[in-house]
Design a protein around this motif. Structure first.
Motif, PDB file in Angstrom:
ATOM      1  N   VAL A   1      11.128   4.277   4.327  1.00  0.00           N
ATOM      2  CA  VAL A   1      10.066   4.643   5.327  1.00  0.00           C
ATOM      3  C   VAL A   1       9.769   3.353   6.219  1.00  0.00           C
ATOM      4  O   VAL A   1       9.757   3.658   7.446  1.00  0.00           O
ATOM      5  CB  VAL A   1       8.848   5.012   4.497  1.00  0.00           C
ATOM      6  N   GLN A   2       9.953   2.338   5.722  1.00  0.00           N
ATOM      7  CA  GLN A   2       9.835   1.349   6.494  1.00  0.00           C
ATOM      8  C   GLN A   2      10.790   0.917   7.338  1.00  0.00           C
ATOM      9  O   GLN A   2      10.704   0.709   8.646  1.00  0.00           O
ATOM     10  CB  GLN A   2       9.771  -0.188   5.624  1.00  0.00           C
TER      11      GLN A   2
ATOM     12  N   ASP B   1      12.751   6.603  -6.664  1.00  0.00           N
ATOM     13  CA  ASP B   1      13.041   5.097  -6.716  1.00  0.00           C
ATOM     14  C   ASP B   1      11.931   4.600  -5.743  1.00  0.00           C
ATOM     15  O   ASP B   1      12.229   4.850  -4.543  1.00  0.00           O
ATOM     16  CB  ASP B   1      14.127   4.590  -6.475  1.00  0.00           C
ATOM     17  N   ALA B   2      10.731   4.307  -6.140  1.00  0.00           N
ATOM     18  CA  ALA B   2       9.527   3.943  -5.114  1.00  0.00           C
ATOM     19  C   ALA B   2      10.107   2.901  -4.148  1.00  0.00           C
ATOM     20  O   ALA B   2       9.530   3.010  -3.179  1.00  0.00           O
ATOM     21  CB  ALA B   2       8.317   3.716  -6.134  1.00  0.00           C
ATOM     22  N   ALA B   3      10.488   1.827  -4.764  1.00  0.00           N
ATOM     23  CA  ALA B   3      11.076   0.693  -3.978  1.00  0.00           C
ATOM     24  C   ALA B   3      12.108   1.309  -2.910  1.00  0.00           C
ATOM     25  O   ALA B   3      11.938   0.863  -1.802  1.00  0.00           O
ATOM     26  CB  ALA B   3      11.753  -0.310  -5.021  1.00  0.00           C
TER      27      ALA B   3
ATOM     28  N   THR C   1       0.817  -1.245  -0.027  1.00  0.00           N
ATOM     29  CA  THR C   1       0.061  -0.073   0.068  1.00  0.00           C
ATOM     30  C   THR C   1       0.775   1.245   0.076  1.00  0.00           C
ATOM     31  O   THR C   1       0.690   2.192  -0.719  1.00  0.00           O
ATOM     32  CB  THR C   1      -0.928  -0.027   1.260  1.00  0.00           C
ATOM     33  N   LEU C   2       1.798   0.926   0.847  1.00  0.00           N
ATOM     34  CA  LEU C   2       2.906   2.248   0.833  1.00  0.00           C
ATOM     35  C   LEU C   2       3.447   2.528  -0.478  1.00  0.00           C
ATOM     36  O   LEU C   2       3.588   3.714  -0.868  1.00  0.00           O
ATOM     37  CB  LEU C   2       3.841   2.255   2.028  1.00  0.00           C
ATOM     38  N   ARG C   3       4.009   1.548  -0.959  1.00  0.00           N
ATOM     39  CA  ARG C   3       4.799   1.685  -2.412  1.00  0.00           C
ATOM     40  C   ARG C   3       3.721   2.304  -3.524  1.00  0.00           C
ATOM     41  O   ARG C   3       3.966   2.914  -4.151  1.00  0.00           O
ATOM     42  CB  ARG C   3       5.487   0.254  -2.918  1.00  0.00           C
ATOM     43  N   GLU C   4       2.540   1.676  -3.555  1.00  0.00           N
ATOM     44  CA  GLU C   4       1.579   2.264  -4.408  1.00  0.00           C
ATOM     45  C   GLU C   4       1.225   3.391  -4.401  1.00  0.00           C
ATOM     46  O   GLU C   4       1.126   4.371  -5.360  1.00  0.00           O
ATOM     47  CB  GLU C   4       0.020   1.362  -4.230  1.00  0.00           C
TER      48      GLU C   4
END
Length: 95
Positions: free
Chosen positions: A58-59, A50-52, A31-34
């Motif tokens: 964040v994690q 870079d979304a990943a 959900t966070l990555r989306e």
């Protein structure tokens, strides 16, 4: 100061297993990555973000805050960390 077991614990050694494949990520992580990918598409984050990697950051911060909380960090100290991370992300990744 953190106990020695925290500083020298397995978190500083090699990862016991590789980063999970896309299908094995937690629903929170997906959900966070989306959400990050949507922010990139909508121009809220720089196009080359870079979304990943940002999801991982964040994690990592979230997990770190959880550990610090269990070790007795004050709410004010935890919020100061969050504000710093928010500022760094905003400075580096917003257009």
């Amino acid at each position: 100061m953190a106990p020695a077991s925290v500083v020298r614990g397995p978190a500083l050694g090699p990862c016991p297993r590789p980063w999970p494949a896309e299908g094995r990520q937690s629903s929170n992580e997906r959900t966070l990555r989306e959400r990050i990918e949507r922010a990139i598409r909508e121009g809220d984050l720089a196009a080359d973000t870079d979304a990943a990697t940002l999801t991982g950051l964040v994690q990592s911060v979230r997990h770190g805050l959880s550990v610090r909380c269990r070790l007795g960090a004050s709410r004010e100290d935890l919020l100061a960390t969050v504000r710093l991370v928010q500022g760094l992300v905003r400075e580096q990744l917003t257009p």
